[in-house]
Write an enzyme that holds these catalytic residues in place. Sequence first.
Site, PDB file in Angstrom:
ATOM      1  N   TYR A 164       0.691  -1.108   0.173  1.00 22.79           N
ATOM      2  CA  TYR A 164       0.123  -0.033  -0.108  1.00 22.79           C
ATOM      3  C   TYR A 164       0.894   1.213   0.086  1.00 22.79           C
ATOM      4  O   TYR A 164       0.516   2.379  -0.264  1.00 22.79           O
ATOM      5  CB  TYR A 164      -0.938  -0.042   1.296  1.00 22.79           C
ATOM      6  CG  TYR A 164      -2.089  -0.883   0.932  1.00 22.79           C
ATOM      7  CD1 TYR A 164      -3.279  -0.547   0.676  1.00 22.79           C
ATOM      8  CD2 TYR A 164      -1.894  -2.367   1.279  1.00 22.79           C
ATOM      9  CE1 TYR A 164      -4.319  -1.314   0.403  1.00 22.79           C
ATOM     10  CE2 TYR A 164      -2.801  -3.324   1.016  1.00 22.79           C
ATOM     11  CZ  TYR A 164      -4.119  -2.747   0.724  1.00 22.79           C
ATOM     12  OH  TYR A 164      -5.111  -3.814   0.385  1.00 22.79           O
ATOM     13  N   LYS A 234       2.040 -15.158   4.259  1.00 17.85           N
ATOM     14  CA  LYS A 234       2.934 -16.372   3.323  1.00 17.85           C
ATOM     15  C   LYS A 234       4.255 -16.196   3.515  1.00 17.85           C
ATOM     16  O   LYS A 234       5.132 -15.861   2.760  1.00 17.85           O
ATOM     17  CB  LYS A 234       2.462 -16.044   1.960  1.00 17.85           C
ATOM     18  CG  LYS A 234       1.028 -16.656   1.829  1.00 17.85           C
ATOM     19  CD  LYS A 234       0.657 -16.975   0.338  1.00 17.85           C
ATOM     20  CE  LYS A 234       1.472 -18.138  -0.297  1.00 17.85           C
ATOM     21  NZ  LYS A 234       0.785 -19.452  -0.144  1.00 17.85           N
ATOM     22  N   ASP A 281      -3.316 -18.701   2.988  1.00 17.72           N
ATOM     23  CA  ASP A 281      -4.408 -19.441   2.271  1.00 17.72           C
ATOM     24  C   ASP A 281      -4.973 -20.701   2.945  1.00 17.72           C
ATOM     25  O   ASP A 281      -6.155 -20.843   2.765  1.00 17.72           O
ATOM     26  CB  ASP A 281      -3.703 -20.149   0.872  1.00 17.72           C
ATOM     27  CG  ASP A 281      -2.377 -20.611   1.032  1.00 17.72           C
ATOM     28  OD1 ASP A 281      -1.573 -20.352   1.939  1.00 17.72           O
ATOM     29  OD2 ASP A 281      -1.942 -21.538   0.249  1.00 17.72           O
TER      30      ASP A 281
END
Length: 421
Positions: A164, A234, A281
Site C-alpha cells: 500500500y 505467506k 491461504d
Amino acid sequence: MDNVFWWNGKAVVPQEGSFITLNPDKTITVPDSPIIPFVVGDGIGPEITPEMIKVVNAAVEKQYKGSKKIYWVEVLAGDKAEEKGLDRMPSETLELLKQSVVSIKGPLGTPVGKGGKSLNAVLRQSMDFYSAIRPVYYMGQPSPIPNPERVDVTVFRENSDDVYMAIEYMAGTEGARKVREFFIKEMGVSEGAIPEDAGVTVKPMSEFKTKRHVRKAFRYALENGKKHIAIAGKGNIMKATEGAFLNWAFEVADEEEFKRKIIKEGEPGEGQARIYKVITDQMLMQLVLKPEYYDVIITQNLNGDYISDLASALVGGPGFVPSGNIGDGYALFESTHGTANDIAGKGLANPLSIILSGAMMLEYLGWKEASQLIYTAVKDVISQKKGTPDIASGFRKQGFDATELSTTQFGDEIANRIKNL
Ligand code: ATP
C-alpha cells in the site's frame, strides 16, 4: 438531541464538552463529557450516521443517567464539504479530529477521475492509524454459513506498510526500466525473472511498524480474554517481508510486557494467550470451514484486506461489521461498507456497521457497560426478525416472516430497546 452540534459555517465546539487527552505514554484520558467529532459521510452516510448517534446516546444515557454524556461535533468532509465550497478534506476537519483524539465517520467516496489521494488515506496518514481492527461476531442476522454463532474473531490488519506504500513502476516506463536494470546488473537477478514488459510493485515491511501493530493486538487479546492468536502470512514464499513479520511477532512475545502472558506452546491459562503461525491461504479456507478456531488474527496490510472481508462475509457482509483505525492513542471508528450510492436517500440502508462501530468506540473510551447495552439491544431486535430490507429479505429467504424497517425505524427500535433494558 441537545448534545449534537451540527456544522454551522464552521465546526461548533460546545463549552460544556471537554477534549479527550493523549498522555505521554500514548494512553488516553477520557472526561465525562468528551467532545467526539463525526463525519456523516457520503452516499448513505447522512442516513446511517444519525442512527448511530441516536443509539449511542441512548446507551450512554441509560447506563450513566446523565453523569456521562458525549458532545458530538459535526466536521465536514467529502461531498458535504465540497457542497459548501471547501476541500473534500478541509484542514479545519483534520485539526479538530486530531485535537479530539477519538472520532467516528460514515463512508467517504473518492470521486472517480478527479485524482488525488483517497480521503481515507489522508485521514490514516495524518494520525498514523497503523492498526485497522475489525471485530467480526454474529448478532443473529441471516448468514451464508451454518451455525454462524461460531464466528467471533478480531482481525488486526497492519495499516501503514506493505504494497500500500504505492511504490510502483508501470510496465514500459523509465522507472520500470531502471528498476529492472538495477536488479539484473547490481543484484544478480535473472533477466527472465523481470521481463522487459514487467511492471513492478515494491513491498516494504518494517520491524518497527510490525512490532507496534503486534503489541496493540497482544494487549487487546489479553484485555479481552482472547486465548488463541493466529499470526497469518505467506512467510514460506516472502521470507523477507511476511516471513519476517511472523518472526518479529514472535519476538514481541519475548518482551518484558508479554513474557509469560503470550505463550508459544501449550494451553493458555488464566491471563494468557497463545500465538501460532498460519499460512494465509490455509487460514482463509479454515476460516470458512472452522471459524471457531479463530479468536484473534494478526496480519499484514494486504492479507488483512482479504481476511477481514472474508470474515465479514461469514456473518452476512460488511454491513454488519464495525471497524476501528487505531494509532498511538488516536482512534477513528467507521462503517466498513462503502457509500452504497445505489440505495442512498431511500431509507433502505442498514445502519448496523456504524452503530456497532459506535459501540466499539465506547469500549475504546472505557465505557464498556454502555457498549454491552447496544450489543444486547441489536441482538434482541434482530431476534424478532426485524430489520432493514437487506436483513428482512435474508430472513424471508430462510423461510421466516420478517418485519421490514426503514433505516430510521431500525435505529429507533434499537434505541427504544436500550431504554427498556
Ligand atoms: P464505494 O465505492 O464507496 O466502496 P460501493 O458501492 O462500491 O461503494 P458498497 O457501498 O460497499 O460498495 O456497496 C456494495 C453493495 O452493497 C451495494 O449494492 C450497496 O447497496 C450494498 N450495501 C453496502 N452497504 C450497505 C448498507 N449499509 N445497507 C444496505 N446495503 C448496503
